[in-house]
Scaffold this active site. Structure first.
Site, PDB file in Angstrom:
ATOM      1  N   CYS A  20       0.846  -1.186   0.000  1.00  0.00           N
ATOM      2  CA  CYS A  20       0.000   0.000   0.000  1.00  0.00           C
ATOM      3  C   CYS A  20       0.886   1.241   0.000  1.00  0.00           C
ATOM      4  O   CYS A  20       1.825   1.344   0.784  1.00  0.00           O
ATOM      5  CB  CYS A  20      -0.949   0.086   1.187  1.00  0.00           C
TER       6      CYS A  20
ATOM      7  N   ARG B  73       4.257  -0.948  -4.599  1.00  0.00           N
ATOM      8  CA  ARG B  73       3.814  -1.376  -3.264  1.00  0.00           C
ATOM      9  C   ARG B  73       2.422  -1.986  -3.260  1.00  0.00           C
ATOM     10  O   ARG B  73       1.992  -2.563  -2.254  1.00  0.00           O
ATOM     11  CB  ARG B  73       3.778  -0.177  -2.315  1.00  0.00           C
TER      12      ARG B  73
ATOM     13  N   TRP C 126      -2.842  -2.674  -1.766  1.00  0.00           N
ATOM     14  CA  TRP C 126      -2.602  -4.115  -1.788  1.00  0.00           C
ATOM     15  C   TRP C 126      -3.514  -4.648  -0.685  1.00  0.00           C
ATOM     16  O   TRP C 126      -3.239  -4.477   0.503  1.00  0.00           O
ATOM     17  CB  TRP C 126      -1.132  -4.432  -1.499  1.00  0.00           C
TER      18      TRP C 126
ATOM     19  N   ASN D  75      -2.075   2.507   5.449  1.00  0.00           N
ATOM     20  CA  ASN D  75      -1.248   1.344   5.153  1.00  0.00           C
ATOM     21  C   ASN D  75      -1.075   0.595   6.469  1.00  0.00           C
ATOM     22  O   ASN D  75      -0.599   1.178   7.444  1.00  0.00           O
ATOM     23  CB  ASN D  75       0.106   1.797   4.596  1.00  0.00           C
ATOM     24  N   GLY D  76      -1.498  -0.680   6.491  1.00  0.00           N
ATOM     25  CA  GLY D  76      -1.354  -1.463   7.710  1.00  0.00           C
ATOM     26  C   GLY D  76      -2.599  -2.293   7.958  1.00  0.00           C
ATOM     27  O   GLY D  76      -3.436  -2.465   7.074  1.00  0.00           O
TER      28      GLY D  76
ATOM     29  N   GLU E  27      15.937 -19.904  -4.118  1.00  0.00           N
ATOM     30  CA  GLU E  27      15.666 -18.573  -4.661  1.00  0.00           C
ATOM     31  C   GLU E  27      15.209 -18.685  -6.124  1.00  0.00           C
ATOM     32  O   GLU E  27      14.290 -17.974  -6.551  1.00  0.00           O
ATOM     33  CB  GLU E  27      16.923 -17.706  -4.524  1.00  0.00           C
TER      34      GLU E  27
ATOM     35  N   LYS F 225      11.612 -17.344  -7.547  1.00  0.00           N
ATOM     36  CA  LYS F 225      11.477 -16.421  -8.698  1.00  0.00           C
ATOM     37  C   LYS F 225      10.474 -16.988  -9.702  1.00  0.00           C
ATOM     38  O   LYS F 225       9.622 -16.268 -10.209  1.00  0.00           O
ATOM     39  CB  LYS F 225      12.805 -16.230  -9.439  1.00  0.00           C
TER      40      LYS F 225
ATOM     41  N   GLU G  40       6.927 -16.739  -8.372  1.00  0.00           N
ATOM     42  CA  GLU G  40       6.450 -15.354  -8.252  1.00  0.00           C
ATOM     43  C   GLU G  40       5.960 -14.792  -9.574  1.00  0.00           C
ATOM     44  O   GLU G  40       4.922 -14.140  -9.623  1.00  0.00           O
ATOM     45  CB  GLU G  40       7.586 -14.433  -7.762  1.00  0.00           C
TER      46      GLU G  40
ATOM     47  N   HIS H 114      14.145 -39.179  -0.799  1.00  0.00           N
ATOM     48  CA  HIS H 114      13.307 -39.278   0.402  1.00  0.00           C
ATOM     49  C   HIS H 114      11.885 -38.809   0.136  1.00  0.00           C
ATOM     50  O   HIS H 114      11.145 -38.524   1.069  1.00  0.00           O
ATOM     51  CB  HIS H 114      13.939 -38.462   1.544  1.00  0.00           C
TER      52      HIS H 114
ATOM     53  N   LYS I 233       5.664  -5.161  -3.511  1.00  0.00           N
ATOM     54  CA  LYS I 233       6.994  -5.039  -2.925  1.00  0.00           C
ATOM     55  C   LYS I 233       6.898  -4.340  -1.571  1.00  0.00           C
ATOM     56  O   LYS I 233       5.880  -3.736  -1.267  1.00  0.00           O
ATOM     57  CB  LYS I 233       7.857  -4.216  -3.874  1.00  0.00           C
TER      58      LYS I 233
HETATM   59  N1  HGA Z   1      -5.836  -3.046   5.564  1.00  0.00           N
HETATM   60  C1  HGA Z   1      -5.993  -2.087   4.502  1.00  0.00           C
HETATM   61  C2  HGA Z   1      -4.645  -1.585   4.024  1.00  0.00           C
HETATM   62  C3  HGA Z   1      -3.860  -2.679   3.395  1.00  0.00           C
HETATM   63  C4  HGA Z   1      -2.381  -2.474   3.364  1.00  0.00           C
HETATM   64  O1  HGA Z   1      -1.784  -1.656   4.020  1.00  0.00           O
HETATM   65  N2  HGA Z   1      -1.690  -3.301   2.572  1.00  0.00           N
HETATM   66  O2  HGA Z   1      -0.328  -3.213   2.532  1.00  0.00           O
HETATM   67  C5  HGA Z   1      -6.810  -2.634   3.357  1.00  0.00           C
HETATM   68  O3  HGA Z   1      -6.968  -3.852   3.226  1.00  0.00           O
HETATM   69  O4  HGA Z   1      -7.301  -1.841   2.573  1.00  0.00           O
END
Ligand code: HGA
Length: 624
Positions: free
Chosen positions: A2, A27, A74, A99-100, A497, A501, A504, A520, A619
């Site tokens: 985010c 992000r 995100w 963000n959070g 790694e 990749k 991803e 095994h 990221k």
């Molecule tokens: N929880 C919030 C913000 C998501 C966030 O920070 N993602 O990195 C949401 O889901 O919108």
């Protein structure tokens, strides 16, 4: 994850917010939005998908204003959708970007519903908007800064979890609220304007002066002032604002442009020779001595007193740590444990005496790694060392010692140059530990090792020339659903790694195994539809690995081997060898990582996936 941008200015801030969002898109990219205050109106636009989609929307309906906030998402709580996109509003008066994760969002939602608030999204964020609206109404008085701050502090006290926040209120056309707890946020200082962002990169087009918010900081920005307070401190109406240093961003406007490259990931793969050179710069003298003082004060004494290493990291950085364990034990003769941060932070850890805690993170904002570091600071470790690519990041600021990778901004979600430069930094650290102890099982001299590290950029350039051959190989993966990666010793984490990749960016299921583990269990999966990629440099384990490859071939497995010139492995039916230049055993893990990056990149091209912005990922993982 985010991205947040906000601005208080005399000019129209929409272009600044949009440019900031584009620079933060790495992000999060499932939806984006912005809210502006102009002529006493709170206006908002949101759109699902990329920032470009929001931009086209704004081409049709131009929004203008001197105060605004914006967000690229995100999703953690609630699917990616227009309704869940930020900013979230309350009572057409408050707009919030976040963000959070708010962990107590459920009880808060219940409480707010009982008060009569209606929810329009599934997000945890929306509770912040309503809670703030409610607190503001409760904090009686005129529309002053004091009322705003009081309501803000009251809101923040009710939140459990992590947040970086930008908030605007319709009654305050020139005030932008911000707060940081567990997710990064910086303030940018312009000339008669102020900004907020999740990452300074978002604002380099308007300023190079930043204030890094500390944990628990919150406050108000206007065009000409910044007033910050601490959550732990007294009520803002009874205290003076705290002072935070203004830091000049060191690297100029490094915002990555793709240039002639089709993707950031490809550009970043090709930047590795330069990035490796930059990583070594300033860390060794012209005479080949290790300049250990760059780690920070008392580094030499701390290294000499270190008896054990604990490395903690996530994802690609975890793989770098796993490679380093082989180096630290064999070259420096010190025991070394490596653990993913999300496990380490919740474990009852027993800390052996004189253990150096090493945290690795490209962004320096990885939520789990930061939490592990914060735990480690009070857990009795000898010292904490950050290995990081971003100078002003939380990890760097909060560790007692620091080792920068200097790879330059990495925008592709799949890490490439950050990984190889982390490896080089870890090898440098190994050499520093070995030389400070003046003993260790390996007799290799420091100057010999330095010579080898200096040769690395040139060797990587040679490996990059294999790209056409690797692109050709990649076509074989077009219809594959599973792949095995095998390695031994330090090349087992290199294989891990490589598998990461491929997963991803091509969405092909890929697993890495220590080659000796094959019989095994995983051997049961091998048939002629299962490509098996092996990392097979000419080291002490090559003969053992060759036996494992025979076991695969005997079951019809299709082998793709990355080998050294002198490996003595013949190509033939079901066996394709890609030959890398001769390299010492110690440096081989760095060199052998590069063709695996190219392989996953070209497989993704064949599959037609979005290389730089793979689905479901982002990221800078700032949520746990
Ligand atoms: N929880 C919030 C913000 C998501 C966030 O920070 N993602 O990195 C949401 O889901 O919108």
């Amino acid at each position: 994850m985010c991205g947040i941008v906000g601005a208080a200015s005399l000019r129209n801030v929409t272009p600044i917010l949009l440019e900031g969002l584009k620079r933060l898109e790495y992000r999060g990219y499932d939806s984006s939005g912005l809210a502006l205050l102009s002529d006493g109106q709170l206006q908002r636009e949101r759109e699902i998908g990329r920032v470009a989609a929001l931009e086209s929307l704004l081409d049709k309906r131009a929004l203008k204003g001197n105060l605004g906030i914006a967000h690229t998402r995100w999703a953690t709580h609630g699917k990616p959708s227009k309704l869940n996109a930020h900013p979230h509003l309350s009572s057409a008066s408050v707009a919030v970007v976040h963000n959070g994760i708010i962990e107590n969002h459920e009880p808060l939602r219940r409480e707010l519903k009982e008060m009569g608030y209606r929810f329009h999204s599934e997000t945890d964020t929306e509770v912040i908007a309503h809670l703030f609206d409610h607190s503001y109404r409760q904090a009686s008085g005129e529309a002053s800064s004091a009322r705003l701050l009081k309501a803000f502090r009251h809101t923040l006290m009710r939140l459990n979890g992590a947040y970086a926040l930008g908030i605007i209120h319709i009654e305050h056309p020139d005030r932008l609220l911000c707060a940081r707890m567990g997710s990064p946020l910086v303030i940018g200082e312009g000339s008669e304007e102020h900004f907020i962002a999740s990452d300074p990169l978002a604002l380099l087009q308007v300023t190079d002066s930043f204030i890094y918010l500390e944990e628990g900081d919150y406050g108000i920005l206007t065009r000409d002032a910044v007033d910050l307070y601490e959550m732990e401190g007294p009520d803002p109406t009874e205290s003076e604002p705290v002072t935070r240093p203004i830091v000049r961003y060191e690297h100029g406007d490094q915002v990555a442009e793709k240039g002639d490259y089709r993707h950031f990931m490809l550009k970043e793969i090709h930047e590795q020779p330069q990035a490796l050179k930059a990583t070594l710069e300033g860390k060794v003298s012209d005479e080949g001595h290790l300049l250990t003082s760059i780690l920070g004060p008392e580094a030499e004494t701390l290294l000499a007193n270190t008896r054990q290493i604990q490395i903690v990291s996530c994802g690609t950085s975890y793989h770098a740590g796993l490679v380093a364990r082989y180096w630290i034990e064999s070259i420096a003769g010190l025991p070394c444990s490596v653990e993913v941060a999300s496990e380490f932070r919740y474990r009852e850890v027993v800390v052996p005496d004189d253990t150096l805690f090493v945290a690795i993170s490209q962004s320096g904002e990885t939520a789990d790694t930061l939490a592990a570091l914060r735990f480690a600071k009070n857990a009795g470790y000898l010292a904490t060392l950050a290995i990081c690519n971003v100078p002003g990041s939380s990890l760097v600021r909060e560790s007692s010692l620091r080792l920068m990778t200097n790879a330059g901004p990495e925008i592709g979600v799949a890490s490439t140059k950050a990984f190889t430069t982390q490896l080089l930094a870890l090898l440098w650290l190994t050499a520093a530990l070995a030389s400070s102890r003046r003993s260790g099982p390996n007799t290799l001299s420091t100057s010999g090792l330095v010579e080898e590290m200096r040769a690395m950029p040139r060797l990587v350039e040679q490996v990059l020339e294999l790209e056409p051959a690797i692109a050709q190989l990649a076509t074989r993966f077009a219809d594959k659903h599973h792949t095995l990666f095998l390695g031994r010793g330090p090349h087992y984490p290199v294989a891990m790694e490589g598998a990461l990749k491929l997963k991803e960016i091509s969405y092909i299921h890929a697993e890495a195994y220590a080659a000796g583990e094959l019989k095994h269990g995983p051997l049961a999966l091998v048939d002629d539809d299962m490509p098996v990629v092996t990392v097979a440099p000419s080291d002490d384990l090559l003969e053992k690995l060759k036996s494992n490859l025979q076991e695969v071939r005997a079951r019809g497995g299709q082998l793709i081997n990355f080998v050294c010139e002198q490996a003595g492995l013949e190509s033939g039916e079901g066996i394709t060898n890609l030959v890398l230049p001769k390299v010492s055993d110690i440096l081989a893990p760095i060199l052998f990582s590069v063709p695996l990056q190219l392989l996953s990149y070209h497989v993704a091209l064949v599959k037609g996936t979005d290389v730089d912005k793979p689905r479901n990922l982002a990221k800078s993982v700032t949520v746990e």
